[in-house]
Design an enzyme around this catalytic site. Sequence first.
Site, PDB file in Angstrom:
ATOM      1  N   SER A 217       0.835  -1.204   0.000  1.00 18.92           N
ATOM      2  CA  SER A 217       0.000   0.000   0.000  1.00 18.92           C
ATOM      3  C   SER A 217       0.869   1.253   0.000  1.00 18.92           C
ATOM      4  O   SER A 217       1.651   1.448  -0.917  1.00 18.92           O
ATOM      5  CB  SER A 217      -0.969  -0.052   1.192  1.00 18.92           C
ATOM      6  OG  SER A 217      -1.992   0.903   1.051  1.00 18.92           O
ATOM      7  N   GLU A 332      -9.561  -5.458  -3.832  1.00 21.61           N
ATOM      8  CA  GLU A 332      -8.822  -4.413  -3.124  1.00 21.61           C
ATOM      9  C   GLU A 332      -9.746  -3.366  -2.493  1.00 21.61           C
ATOM     10  O   GLU A 332      -9.530  -2.920  -1.379  1.00 21.61           O
ATOM     11  CB  GLU A 332      -7.858  -3.703  -4.086  1.00 21.61           C
ATOM     12  CG  GLU A 332      -6.646  -4.514  -4.467  1.00 21.61           C
ATOM     13  CD  GLU A 332      -5.571  -4.519  -3.400  1.00 21.61           C
ATOM     14  OE1 GLU A 332      -5.768  -3.905  -2.329  1.00 21.61           O
ATOM     15  OE2 GLU A 332      -4.520  -5.146  -3.638  1.00 21.61           O
ATOM     16  N   HIS A 424      -8.035  -5.379   0.621  1.00 23.51           N
ATOM     17  CA  HIS A 424      -6.755  -4.702   0.794  1.00 23.51           C
ATOM     18  C   HIS A 424      -6.123  -5.098   2.134  1.00 23.51           C
ATOM     19  O   HIS A 424      -6.737  -4.974   3.189  1.00 23.51           O
ATOM     20  CB  HIS A 424      -6.996  -3.189   0.753  1.00 23.51           C
ATOM     21  CG  HIS A 424      -5.753  -2.360   0.715  1.00 23.51           C
ATOM     22  ND1 HIS A 424      -4.873  -2.391  -0.333  1.00 23.51           N
ATOM     23  CD2 HIS A 424      -5.250  -1.457   1.611  1.00 23.51           C
ATOM     24  CE1 HIS A 424      -3.887  -1.539  -0.106  1.00 23.51           C
ATOM     25  NE2 HIS A 424      -4.084  -0.974   1.078  1.00 23.51           N
TER      26      HIS A 424
END
Length: 518
Positions: A217, A332, A424
């Site tokens: 990320s 995600e 995510h």
Amino acid sequence: MKISPRALMVGLSTGLLVACASPGNNTDTDLTTTAKTESGLVRGQGAEVKKFYGIPYAGAPVGDLRWKPPQPAKPWTEVRDATTFGDFCVQPQEYPEQRGGMSEDCLNLNVWTPAKRTNERLSVIVWIHGGGYAYGSGSHPSYDGEALARRGVVVVTLNYRLGLLGFMAHPQLTAQSPNKASGNYGLMDQAAALKWVQRNIASFGGDPTNVTVMGQSAGAHAISTLMTTDMAQGTFQKAIMQSVGVMRPTTSLKDAEQYGLRFGSDVAALRKLPATDFVDLLKKQPSGRSLATGRPISIIHDGYVVKTPDYQAYATGKFAKVPILVGNNENEGGGATRNWPIKTVADFQGFVQQSFKGKEQSAWAAYAVPSDDKVTQALADLYSDTEYLFGTRELLARYQDHGLKSYRYVFTRHRNEATAMPIHGDELQFVFDNLQSPHRGKNRPFNATDSATAKAMADAWVRFAKTGDPNGQGVPGWAPYNPREQAYMEFGATPVQRAGYTGKGIDFVRDHFIAVRR
């Protein structure tokens, strides 16, 4: 024969030296739980894997050093205890399980090493955590490096300044800087930590010429930027980027400075505030961003650390041309958009058209849904495409343009046979093989299939760090990426090579971002 006293002493000295160098005796190359760094000795703990926690790689960025580039760590004369984690950087309370305290004096790192001798020159993995540049730390249990270190690598995790303390630009800060730039302090911290690794990791049995920088990320986004900045060139030889938000719109220094003025016009007064005040100040300030604009607290195109937007750097070849392993999770956007108040087709159409002003018709053509029950997933797909999938595909394409090697993965494992697709961050405990670790105060259940998937991913990640190629036992025939087949390795119940993974509206997102850059 008479032996002179001098000859006797020389003989005894030589014999002692030979004895000390013989197998089974300690020498100065043996790695014990005490290691030498440039600032002084540190004492860790452990046997098969030795662990050293909370080692300063830079000075405390406090007082007048708040919002300044990282300075060298102050040396120490006594052996420094490195058996407990150092403080993590000031942030909101997202992770109750984080180890260590919280303070502004947080520029420290942790080392896990399986080396028995300092001259082993093992491959090194340096982990840069995610968290939206606002939270996270190298001491989080999910990122514990012992399981990876047992596979024969040295693992380093680090902290960097976060939120307003790490990424706030301000006109006065720019004026005070000899480089006439401000912001990006957290990115400077990461570069300083990588340089520390270059200078010190050999003392822990690591090879400074075989370093893989790895992140997820915001950490992956930072890595994609470190690959383009002069500040980090030569500090790593491979990169692993999980859920990377590359190639998106960036914030200019001017815009970032104007955002910084919202928190006060006098930097001297801001330097006197308690560090925790900036968490509350940021929380109260709306970001004002949309899916198609840059984040106000993020990496800034400042002309000093970041001289060129990433899409230009990768297009023109001005980046570190190292092998990369890059990928994303199946859903995600599913977590980020879960609680958004967008539930009907009308709500979703309005949101899409508001996000892409001037391109309303083509945006809706790319993301239109026929009924309300399709909105939740369509919203998650839109988020996935704009934040991660578009950039991943573009990064891989630029790598192909320059004839460079890259590997792509997609993580699809439904942990513990859950029905929900992985969102995510769900891959993190798999790649560290730390499924038992708590996350956000909870221990998530896992089964034998999860453990097998975690082993396969951790093994592949370590092989890539060692050799630049993730192939091996448990991961059959992972082909390098190319735009024709678009091969990727799917990590589900078992690793399977597939081809052609793409998002619903990536072509539209690509065309839109190209247009707004002009």
